[in-house]
Design an enzyme around this catalytic site. Sequence first.
Site, PDB file in Angstrom:
ATOM      1  N   GLN A  97     -46.940 122.802 130.326  1.00 61.86           N
ATOM      2  CA  GLN A  97     -47.593 122.367 131.571  1.00 61.86           C
ATOM      3  C   GLN A  97     -47.254 123.304 132.729  1.00 61.86           C
ATOM      4  O   GLN A  97     -48.050 123.464 133.654  1.00 61.86           O
ATOM      5  CB  GLN A  97     -47.149 120.940 131.947  1.00 61.86           C
ATOM      6  CG  GLN A  97     -47.700 119.837 131.072  1.00 61.86           C
ATOM      7  CD  GLN A  97     -46.743 119.493 129.943  1.00 61.86           C
ATOM      8  OE1 GLN A  97     -45.957 120.326 129.486  1.00 61.86           O
ATOM      9  NE2 GLN A  97     -46.791 118.263 129.475  1.00 61.86           N
ATOM     10  N   ASP A 137     -41.940 110.255 135.901  1.00 65.68           N
ATOM     11  CA  ASP A 137     -42.819 109.353 135.150  1.00 65.68           C
ATOM     12  C   ASP A 137     -42.399 107.904 135.300  1.00 65.68           C
ATOM     13  O   ASP A 137     -43.210 106.985 135.136  1.00 65.68           O
ATOM     14  CB  ASP A 137     -42.855 109.759 133.684  1.00 65.68           C
ATOM     15  CG  ASP A 137     -43.620 111.064 133.543  1.00 65.68           C
ATOM     16  OD1 ASP A 137     -43.007 112.125 133.714  1.00 65.68           O
ATOM     17  OD2 ASP A 137     -44.857 111.005 133.333  1.00 65.68           O
ATOM     18  N   ASN A 147     -38.512 112.060 133.417  1.00 67.58           N
ATOM     19  CA  ASN A 147     -39.534 113.080 133.707  1.00 67.58           C
ATOM     20  C   ASN A 147     -39.614 113.982 132.474  1.00 67.58           C
ATOM     21  O   ASN A 147     -38.894 113.781 131.487  1.00 67.58           O
ATOM     22  CB  ASN A 147     -39.169 113.858 134.982  1.00 67.58           C
ATOM     23  CG  ASN A 147     -40.311 114.745 135.450  1.00 67.58           C
ATOM     24  OD1 ASN A 147     -41.463 114.303 135.523  1.00 67.58           O
ATOM     25  ND2 ASN A 147     -40.042 116.001 135.731  1.00 67.58           N
ATOM     26  N   LYS A 148     -40.482 114.956 132.538  1.00 67.93           N
ATOM     27  CA  LYS A 148     -40.739 115.845 131.404  1.00 67.93           C
ATOM     28  C   LYS A 148     -39.450 116.373 130.768  1.00 67.93           C
ATOM     29  O   LYS A 148     -38.507 116.728 131.470  1.00 67.93           O
ATOM     30  CB  LYS A 148     -41.613 117.002 131.894  1.00 67.93           C
ATOM     31  CG  LYS A 148     -41.981 118.035 130.860  1.00 67.93           C
ATOM     32  CD  LYS A 148     -42.622 117.437 129.632  1.00 67.93           C
ATOM     33  CE  LYS A 148     -43.809 116.542 129.940  1.00 67.93           C
ATOM     34  NZ  LYS A 148     -44.214 115.706 128.765  1.00 67.93           N
ATOM     35  N   ARG A 164     -49.955 105.786 126.299  1.00 67.34           N
ATOM     36  CA  ARG A 164     -48.701 106.536 126.466  1.00 67.34           C
ATOM     37  C   ARG A 164     -47.666 105.586 127.073  1.00 67.34           C
ATOM     38  O   ARG A 164     -47.957 104.907 128.051  1.00 67.34           O
ATOM     39  CB  ARG A 164     -48.916 107.764 127.369  1.00 67.34           C
ATOM     40  CG  ARG A 164     -49.901 108.769 126.768  1.00 67.34           C
ATOM     41  CD  ARG A 164     -49.908 110.088 127.543  1.00 67.34           C
ATOM     42  NE  ARG A 164     -48.675 110.822 127.335  1.00 67.34           N
ATOM     43  CZ  ARG A 164     -48.324 111.899 128.055  1.00 67.34           C
ATOM     44  NH1 ARG A 164     -49.112 112.339 129.018  1.00 67.34           N
ATOM     45  NH2 ARG A 164     -47.192 112.537 127.807  1.00 67.34           N
ATOM     46  N   ARG A 176     -53.374 114.094 132.331  1.00 64.22           N
ATOM     47  CA  ARG A 176     -51.950 113.773 132.133  1.00 64.22           C
ATOM     48  C   ARG A 176     -51.275 113.832 133.496  1.00 64.22           C
ATOM     49  O   ARG A 176     -51.889 114.197 134.504  1.00 64.22           O
ATOM     50  CB  ARG A 176     -51.271 114.662 131.071  1.00 64.22           C
ATOM     51  CG  ARG A 176     -51.721 116.076 130.949  1.00 64.22           C
ATOM     52  CD  ARG A 176     -51.438 116.962 132.136  1.00 64.22           C
ATOM     53  NE  ARG A 176     -50.071 116.926 132.576  1.00 64.22           N
ATOM     54  CZ  ARG A 176     -49.648 117.280 133.767  1.00 64.22           C
ATOM     55  NH1 ARG A 176     -50.517 117.690 134.694  1.00 64.22           N
ATOM     56  NH2 ARG A 176     -48.381 117.215 134.124  1.00 64.22           N
ATOM     57  N   GLY A 177     -49.970 113.503 133.513  1.00 60.26           N
ATOM     58  CA  GLY A 177     -49.269 113.368 134.790  1.00 60.26           C
ATOM     59  C   GLY A 177     -49.336 111.902 135.189  1.00 60.26           C
ATOM     60  O   GLY A 177     -50.425 111.308 135.195  1.00 60.26           O
ATOM     61  N   ALA A 178     -48.172 111.335 135.541  1.00 64.08           N
ATOM     62  CA  ALA A 178     -48.084 109.881 135.713  1.00 64.08           C
ATOM     63  C   ALA A 178     -49.131 109.291 136.669  1.00 64.08           C
ATOM     64  O   ALA A 178     -49.855 108.355 136.293  1.00 64.08           O
ATOM     65  CB  ALA A 178     -46.663 109.516 136.144  1.00 64.08           C
TER      66      ALA A 178
HETATM   67  O1  MRU Z   1     -46.634 114.661 129.489  1.00 65.18           O
HETATM   68  P1  MRU Z   1     -47.165 114.825 130.875  1.00 65.18           P
HETATM   69  O2  MRU Z   1     -47.785 116.163 131.121  1.00 65.18           O
HETATM   70  O3  MRU Z   1     -48.052 113.680 131.285  1.00 65.18           O
HETATM   71  O4  MRU Z   1     -45.860 114.760 131.787  1.00 65.18           O
HETATM   72  C1  MRU Z   1     -45.981 114.936 133.159  1.00 65.18           C
HETATM   73  C2  MRU Z   1     -44.688 114.932 133.865  1.00 65.18           C
HETATM   74  O5  MRU Z   1     -43.641 114.773 133.298  1.00 65.18           O
HETATM   75  C3  MRU Z   1     -44.757 115.017 135.368  1.00 65.18           C
HETATM   76  O6  MRU Z   1     -43.654 115.701 135.879  1.00 65.18           O
HETATM   77  C4  MRU Z   1     -44.785 113.599 135.949  1.00 65.18           C
HETATM   78  O7  MRU Z   1     -45.781 112.837 135.344  1.00 65.18           O
HETATM   79  C5  MRU Z   1     -44.989 113.599 137.405  1.00 65.18           C
HETATM   80  S1  MRU Z   1     -46.598 114.071 137.832  1.00 65.18           S
HETATM   81  C6  MRU Z   1     -46.853 113.923 139.484  1.00 65.18           C
END
Ligand code: MRU
Length: 354
Positions: free
Chosen positions: A195, A236, A246-247, A88, A45-47
Amino acid sequence: MIKTLEWTNQGIRLIDQTLLPTEETYVTCGTYQEVATAIRDMVVRGAPAIGVAAAMGIALGVRQSTAQDIAGLRTQFGQICRTMGETRPTAVNLFWAIRRMQQKFEEAAPQGVHTVKVVLVEEAQKMLVEDIAANQAMGRHGAALMPGSGGVLTHCNAGALATCGYGTALGVIRAAIAAGKNIHVFADETRPFLQGSRLTAWELMKDGIQTTLIADNMAGAMMRQGKIQAVVVGADRIAANGDVANKIGTYTVAVLAREHAIPFYVAAPWSTVDMNTPTGEKIPIEQRSHKEVTHLAGKQVAPDGVLVENPAFDVTPHQYIAAIITERGLAHPPFNESLQELALAGAGMVEAKR
Ligand code: MRU
């Protein structure tokens, strides 16, 4: 260095992020469908990591194709890309990666099936190397924005685990520390998926970086007590006007930071900037299972039948953001102008001014 994802002869090797911090286990996805499931289930996970995992999944699917000619391969390629694109919806890096693979496919297609396979595998691996380099460049640009000493708050995980290594927001923090700054990180736990506590605290502690874990609802109190000098988060998707998805919970942090006159920074690679989406209102927000809210570590913590909302992301309006840190340089308000400048600089059309 943590190997979040890796191309191997057996398939795509991922650190299973659903098992951290108590188990450091690696899984190998042997088919593109397994990669898609790993993205959907947040094993990866993470963009930025999602983008590169998708590219590797596409390369894997194409490599395993038994199609004899380009027309047959193109049909299968289309199906593979659709499967990846349905995993996603919010992180634009996923769609950026798919587009890049589509472009490479068409460029290589005249040379035949074998060449397409080789080129796509090479491209996916190149994206991994580029992602780490982008994070290091963000670190160089962003380190100067960090306080000489003091607390820096981050939300979710925008670290090595969310990328191919080093991290975006955590990369900026790592670079600032490497430059001699005395930074203490405050990590929001980041309900409901945790996270912050499971991943950010784990990777920062592994690096020996001073870290204090707080529940999300403590951020305001920490700011009021003077413990936070800056906030840095990942993204994201960044709209052309600088609005940032973002999250979930990032917006709350941004509003709190504004109230306490604390600068709020966003660090993200250019692959997260979506110049085709004019404002944050147009960013699709993933809705996830209610169970993530009603259950904690497998235990039910809410009454049966309660109404639940579980948007995985929120949008922070650009007015709350002091600067956006990219590998191309810093963007300052007004973001519709500064992002446009960086877009043109990246396309090699003008010199970056910042
Ligand atoms: O749902 P996730 O864990 O994929 O969400 C991740 C985030 O929101 C991060 O802050 C974002 O992807 C940036 S990661 C460098």
